[in-house]
Design a protein around this motif. Structure first.
Motif, short mmCIF file in Angstrom:
data_model
loop_
_atom_site.label_atom_id
_atom_site.label_comp_id
_atom_site.label_asym_id
_atom_site.label_seq_id
_atom_site.Cartn_x
_atom_site.Cartn_y
_atom_site.Cartn_z
N GLY A 178 0.79 -1.22 0.00
CA GLY A 178 0.00 0.00 0.00
C GLY A 178 0.82 1.27 0.00
O GLY A 178 0.29 2.36 0.21
N THR A 179 2.13 1.16 -0.25
CA THR A 179 2.99 2.33 -0.32
C THR A 179 3.32 2.61 -1.79
O THR A 179 2.80 1.96 -2.68
CB THR A 179 4.29 2.12 0.49
N GLU A 180 4.21 3.57 -2.01
CA GLU A 180 4.66 3.89 -3.36
C GLU A 180 6.09 3.40 -3.55
O GLU A 180 6.91 3.55 -2.66
CB GLU A 180 4.68 5.40 -3.58
N ALA A 181 6.37 2.88 -4.73
CA ALA A 181 7.75 2.57 -5.12
C ALA A 181 8.16 3.60 -6.17
O ALA A 181 7.47 3.78 -7.17
CB ALA A 181 7.85 1.17 -5.70
N LEU A 182 9.25 4.30 -5.91
CA LEU A 182 9.75 5.29 -6.85
C LEU A 182 10.47 4.55 -7.98
O LEU A 182 11.38 3.78 -7.73
CB LEU A 182 10.69 6.26 -6.15
N VAL A 183 10.03 4.78 -9.23
CA VAL A 183 10.57 4.03 -10.36
C VAL A 183 11.25 4.91 -11.40
O VAL A 183 11.93 4.40 -12.29
CB VAL A 183 9.48 3.15 -11.02
N ALA A 184 11.09 6.23 -11.30
CA ALA A 184 11.75 7.14 -12.23
C ALA A 184 11.81 8.52 -11.59
O ALA A 184 11.01 8.85 -10.71
CB ALA A 184 11.01 7.21 -13.57
N ALA A 185 12.77 9.32 -12.05
CA ALA A 185 12.91 10.68 -11.55
C ALA A 185 13.70 11.49 -12.56
O ALA A 185 14.49 10.94 -13.34
CB ALA A 185 13.63 10.70 -10.20
N GLY A 186 13.49 12.80 -12.52
CA GLY A 186 14.26 13.68 -13.37
C GLY A 186 14.00 15.13 -13.01
O GLY A 186 13.00 15.45 -12.36
N MET A 187 14.91 15.98 -13.43
CA MET A 187 14.80 17.42 -13.19
C MET A 187 14.80 18.14 -14.53
O MET A 187 15.51 17.75 -15.45
CB MET A 187 16.03 17.93 -12.42
#
Length: 148
Positions: free
Chosen positions: A57-66
């Motif tokens: 029930g949590t979030e998994a971070l799978v991508a990121a960018g600025m």
């Protein structure tokens, strides 16, 4: 379920750093936590992450960018997709969202830098319509991360 793209939150910091490390983006001369803190002060709405729900029930971070826009050009930095999900379209989706946001700001052109020799990433960006500008990128560090 499709990943949710949303603005970065401070609680995402360690997951973003871990993602950048897993993708080989971190270098000794750039402290990623300081880069995150710096970005939080300038156009934080252009710091995006993608998450998926977990069984717990949590979030998994799978991508990121600025991204950023200086009034002349837009820039995309630190775009990373979890290695086991690369090739599945998430990087393309993240770039489309950056382009949408930058375009809405009146940005006429987006630039990005890829380390020389990273042919897989260069091919990815070329598949999105990016092409070499035949320009030399120069840099000068004004604040050394080990001194800040």
């Amino acid at each position: 379920m499709e990943p949710l793209i949303r603005p970065f939150r401070p609680a995402d910091t360690e997951a973003v750093v871990a993602l950048w490390e897993a993708c080989g983006l971190v270098r000794p001369w750039n402290d990623p936590r300081r880069d995150i803190a710096r970005k939080a002060t300038v156009q934080p709405e252009l710091f995006l992450v993608a998450t998926t729900p977990t069984a717990a029930g949590t979030e998994a971070l799978v991508a990121a960018g600025m991204a950023g826009f200086d009034g002349h050009r837009g820039w995309v930095n630190y775009l990373a997709v979890r290695p086991d999900l690369q090739g599945g379209g998430l990087g393309r989706t993240m770039m489309a969202e950056f382009e949408r946001l930058l375009g809405a700001m009146g940005c006429p052109k987006v630039n990005l830098q890829v380390r020389a020799g990273n042919e897989q990433v260069i091919a990815f960006y070329e598949s999105l319509g990016y092409a070499p500008d035949h320009a030399v990128s120069l840099g000068k560090r004004l604040i050394a991360d080990d001194e800040a």
